[in-house]
Write a protein that holds these residues in place. Structure first.
Motif, mmCIF file in Angstrom:
data_model
loop_
_atom_site.group_PDB
_atom_site.id
_atom_site.type_symbol
_atom_site.label_atom_id
_atom_site.label_comp_id
_atom_site.label_asym_id
_atom_site.label_seq_id
_atom_site.Cartn_x
_atom_site.Cartn_y
_atom_site.Cartn_z
ATOM 1 N N ILE A 56 23.814 -61.680 21.445
ATOM 2 C CA ILE A 56 25.033 -62.116 22.134
ATOM 3 C C ILE A 56 25.640 -60.929 22.873
ATOM 4 C CG2 ILE A 56 27.350 -63.097 21.874
ATOM 5 C CD1 ILE A 56 26.329 -64.581 19.414
ATOM 6 N N PHE A 57 25.959 -61.189 24.152
ATOM 7 C CA PHE A 57 26.593 -60.199 25.014
ATOM 8 C C PHE A 57 27.932 -60.745 25.481
ATOM 9 C CE2 PHE A 57 22.145 -59.022 25.338
ATOM 10 C CZ PHE A 57 22.191 -57.635 25.340
ATOM 11 N N GLU A 58 28.799 -59.852 25.902
ATOM 12 C CA GLU A 58 30.125 -60.252 26.375
ATOM 13 C C GLU A 58 30.055 -61.106 27.636
ATOM 14 O OE1 GLU A 58 32.554 -56.745 26.780
ATOM 15 O OE2 GLU A 58 32.419 -56.300 24.641
ATOM 16 N N THR A 59 29.103 -60.826 28.537
ATOM 17 C CA THR A 59 29.013 -61.566 29.797
ATOM 18 C C THR A 59 27.555 -61.858 30.157
ATOM 19 O OG1 THR A 59 28.777 -59.634 31.243
ATOM 20 C CG2 THR A 59 31.040 -60.321 30.688
ATOM 21 N N THR A 90 12.009 -67.391 27.164
ATOM 22 C CA THR A 90 13.301 -66.715 27.252
ATOM 23 C C THR A 90 14.324 -67.623 27.897
ATOM 24 O OG1 THR A 90 12.254 -64.542 27.409
ATOM 25 C CG2 THR A 90 14.487 -64.726 28.266
ATOM 26 N N HIS A 91 15.543 -67.599 27.357
ATOM 27 C CA HIS A 91 16.639 -68.403 27.901
ATOM 28 C C HIS A 91 17.926 -67.584 27.858
ATOM 29 C CE1 HIS A 91 14.202 -72.061 27.600
ATOM 30 N NE2 HIS A 91 13.818 -71.585 26.441
ATOM 31 N N PHE A 92 18.812 -67.894 28.791
ATOM 32 C CA PHE A 92 20.173 -67.369 28.780
ATOM 33 C C PHE A 92 21.103 -68.559 28.614
ATOM 34 C CE2 PHE A 92 17.777 -64.329 31.277
ATOM 35 C CZ PHE A 92 18.250 -63.106 30.819
ATOM 36 N N PHE A 93 21.934 -68.523 27.597
ATOM 37 C CA PHE A 93 22.883 -69.602 27.359
ATOM 38 C C PHE A 93 24.297 -69.063 27.433
ATOM 39 C CE2 PHE A 93 19.148 -70.788 24.752
ATOM 40 C CZ PHE A 93 18.898 -72.074 25.217
ATOM 41 N N SER A 94 25.159 -69.752 28.155
ATOM 42 C CA SER A 94 26.586 -69.444 28.107
ATOM 43 C C SER A 94 27.157 -70.165 26.908
ATOM 44 C CB SER A 94 27.294 -69.937 29.370
ATOM 45 O OG SER A 94 26.849 -69.216 30.489
ATOM 46 N N ILE A 95 27.993 -69.488 26.150
ATOM 47 C CA ILE A 95 28.609 -70.112 24.985
ATOM 48 C C ILE A 95 29.736 -71.006 25.477
ATOM 49 C CG2 ILE A 95 29.864 -69.767 22.836
ATOM 50 C CD1 ILE A 95 28.273 -67.176 22.476
ATOM 51 N N GLU A 96 29.553 -72.292 25.307
ATOM 52 C CA GLU A 96 30.550 -73.273 25.746
ATOM 53 C C GLU A 96 31.749 -73.287 24.796
ATOM 54 O OE1 GLU A 96 32.128 -76.083 28.281
ATOM 55 O OE2 GLU A 96 30.284 -74.944 28.558
ATOM 56 N N ARG A 97 31.442 -73.336 23.504
ATOM 57 C CA ARG A 97 32.494 -73.328 22.474
ATOM 58 C C ARG A 97 31.958 -72.728 21.193
ATOM 59 N NH1 ARG A 97 35.200 -79.301 22.956
ATOM 60 N NH2 ARG A 97 35.997 -78.978 25.054
ATOM 61 N N SER A 98 32.832 -72.119 20.454
ATOM 62 C CA SER A 98 32.519 -71.643 19.108
ATOM 63 C C SER A 98 33.498 -72.286 18.155
ATOM 64 C CB SER A 98 32.662 -70.113 19.036
ATOM 65 O OG SER A 98 31.698 -69.481 19.862
#
Length: 99
Positions: A56-59, A90-98
């Motif tokens: 997990i990265f900030e952006t 490989t995938h990049f996912f934006s975190i929609e909600r936690s």
């Protein structure tokens, strides 16, 4: 901007030592990945013969910059020596909600 998950799944090469692989992952994580811009956390996952790692990265920019860095290092080279590269996804996912 939302946090981003850099997710990779793969299989290990036949006959490799899992304990040696785990040591290589630990070194890669602590000596290289954790020092990257925007780094938050790293998890290693397994389900039977399928392994995955989730960083997990900030952006999204931080995650893509990390993924596209072309500077090979001894920790990454050791890690990749255990991986069946043909099995990598490989995938990049934006975190929609936690929750």
């Amino acid at each position: 901007m939302s946090k981003t998950v850099f997710f990779n799944s793969y299989k290990l090469k036949k006959g490799v030592s899992v304990s040696d692989f785990l040591l290589a992952v630990e070194k890669l994580s602590t000596e290289h990945i954790s020092k990257q811009k925007g780094y938050i956390s790293f998890d290693l996952l397994v389900d039977g013969d399928i392994w995955a790692d989730s960083t997990i990265f900030e952006t999204m920019d931080d995650a893509k910059r990390f993924a596209e860095s072309s500077e090979p290092n001894e920790f990454a080279e050791r890690f990749y020596s255990f991986i069946n590269l043909n099995s990598c996804k490989t995938h990049f996912f934006s975190i929609e909600r936690s929750y």
